[in-house]
Motif scaffolding. Sequence first.
Motif, mmCIF file in Angstrom:
data_model
loop_
_atom_site.group_PDB
_atom_site.id
_atom_site.type_symbol
_atom_site.label_atom_id
_atom_site.label_comp_id
_atom_site.label_asym_id
_atom_site.label_seq_id
_atom_site.Cartn_x
_atom_site.Cartn_y
_atom_site.Cartn_z
ATOM 1 N N UNK A 273 56.648 95.688 110.052
ATOM 2 C CA UNK A 273 56.250 96.776 109.330
ATOM 3 C C UNK A 273 56.231 96.259 107.686
ATOM 4 N N UNK A 274 57.029 95.137 107.071
ATOM 5 C CA UNK A 274 56.775 94.752 105.819
ATOM 6 C C UNK A 274 55.389 94.230 105.690
ATOM 7 N N UNK A 275 54.595 93.647 106.650
ATOM 8 C CA UNK A 275 53.333 92.975 106.829
ATOM 9 C C UNK A 275 52.261 94.137 106.725
ATOM 10 N N UNK A 276 52.450 95.224 107.510
ATOM 11 C CA UNK A 276 51.804 96.499 107.308
ATOM 12 C C UNK A 276 51.749 97.183 106.137
ATOM 13 N N UNK A 277 53.138 97.349 105.465
ATOM 14 C CA UNK A 277 53.128 98.034 104.152
ATOM 15 C C UNK A 277 52.328 97.120 103.181
ATOM 16 N N UNK A 278 52.464 95.874 103.089
ATOM 17 C CA UNK A 278 51.554 94.925 102.282
ATOM 18 C C UNK A 278 50.196 95.206 102.267
ATOM 19 N N UNK A 279 49.636 95.296 103.648
ATOM 20 C CA UNK A 279 48.232 95.540 103.734
ATOM 21 C C UNK A 279 47.771 96.980 103.373
ATOM 22 N N UNK A 280 48.938 98.128 103.399
ATOM 23 C CA UNK A 280 48.632 99.349 102.860
ATOM 24 C C UNK A 280 48.395 99.353 101.530
ATOM 25 N N UNK A 281 49.430 98.800 100.753
ATOM 26 C CA UNK A 281 49.279 98.446 99.364
ATOM 27 C C UNK A 281 47.930 97.925 98.645
ATOM 28 N N UNK A 431 42.516 97.643 106.553
ATOM 29 C CA UNK A 431 43.878 97.283 106.699
ATOM 30 C C UNK A 431 43.671 96.244 107.923
ATOM 31 N N UNK A 432 42.745 96.459 108.892
ATOM 32 C CA UNK A 432 42.805 95.556 109.994
ATOM 33 C C UNK A 432 42.149 94.302 109.266
ATOM 34 N N UNK A 433 41.443 94.086 108.491
ATOM 35 C CA UNK A 433 41.150 92.888 108.099
ATOM 36 C C UNK A 433 42.155 91.806 107.462
ATOM 37 N N UNK A 434 43.218 92.479 106.586
ATOM 38 C CA UNK A 434 44.340 91.764 106.191
ATOM 39 C C UNK A 434 45.126 91.571 107.367
ATOM 40 N N UNK A 435 45.345 92.314 108.101
ATOM 41 C CA UNK A 435 46.321 92.127 109.161
ATOM 42 C C UNK A 435 45.774 90.827 110.179
ATOM 43 N N UNK A 436 44.428 90.900 110.488
ATOM 44 C CA UNK A 436 44.039 89.645 111.467
ATOM 45 C C UNK A 436 43.756 88.646 110.717
#
Length: 444
Positions: A273-281, A431-436
């Motif tokens: 979740x913290x990684x997803x939160x950062x990607x959303x920000x 978001x996908x680009x940040x997470x991948x």
Amino acid sequence: MGIHIIKMPDIGEGIAEVELVEWHVQPGDAVVEDQILADVMTDKATVQVPSPVHGQVVSLGGQVGQVMAVGSELIRLEVSGEGNEHLFKTRAAPAESSRTQAAAQAAPVAAAVEIAPAVSAPAPAAATVAAPAAPAVSAPHATTHAPARPEGQRPLASPAVRRRAWDLGVTLQYVPGSGPAGRITQGDLDAWLARDRNDTSHRTTGALYQSHNDETAVPVIGLRRKIAQKMQEAKRRIPHFTYVEEIDVTELESLRSRLNARYSTERGKLTLLPFLARAMVLALREFPQINARFDDEAGVVTQFGAVHLGVAAQTPSGLMVPVVHHAETLDLWSCAAEIIRLAEAARQGKAARDELTGSTITITSLGPLGGIVSTPVINHPEVAIVGVNRVVERPVFEEGRVVARKLMNLSSSFDHRVVDGMHAAEFIQCIRRYLECPALLFVE
């Protein structure tokens, strides 16, 4: 001795009525000053009502589940001295008509719902509605009906009839046969089933196939009712559309494992979740129209620079959405710690009102139970919600080779009045680009 009347307190913010979700005392109980008497719920939070005096409970002013007006009588206490009852008697006459009107408005609500879970305490036991008792199952030697054949004589029946009798829990010894030499046919079995067979049959498979006729009524009150109203309002007012995208989180999971191996002892463990939160920000900087709240009555969309991230959390009383305020200012470990703190406060019913309000966009996740795809309901009046599905390892083609990769779906819903389909897709792809490529999460 005198009577001290405690009124439903004015909780502020223009709230005119609250729901009574739990009593902590009953008539006859002795109470002391500052002892909690009841829990009441507003649209935003649960508030505990303490006693201002020592005394003994005389009567309660409402039932659990009842919506009560601010200023109405909550409880009566018998106290030493004069009490304060005389203060209210002097103004009873002019107030009588308004009290009667308030009671008329509250009564239908109290009659409609009278049930269970409170926000800050375990749900009271649900009331069990008595159902007609099932006829008792008799043992093979029951005297209501005589066996269809002498004791020890094997009943004649085809394998199909025997199999059906076994499945139905019928003892063939008691079923009369109309076929040759008393052979039991399917018709005989049907006739037996049409009778009151419970007097002379028994369940050969024990409790596994036992009949159950009990019913349990679970009235919807407290947080459960608030959730129901919130979901109904969201689905009624918001034209949802859901966009699902597959994310390769292999590199992200590798990074997360390495960070936890090195820093978990001193900084705490990182979840996804913290990684997803950062990607959303970071993605919301490019799509500010999605970090917004829509006042559809005023026809105004308010876009926010600050990311106040709602994180859906399951509690014993139901779903709550504590808010990570200013998520844009938090690093991974600070964000993780805040999510854990808020979720625990929500589960224990200790979350403050400002910790449950003000979100601008929400994340919802069921963790390992996340499924393959979902259609999350937007947290009204927000315009978007991002749903996290479970991570699974699957074979994929990579440069002509079949390799194992960790994949996860994001199932996200948007308010189609405010967010166009193209912008929603672009937002999720960002978001996908940040997470991948998780290194991008730390590059401004």
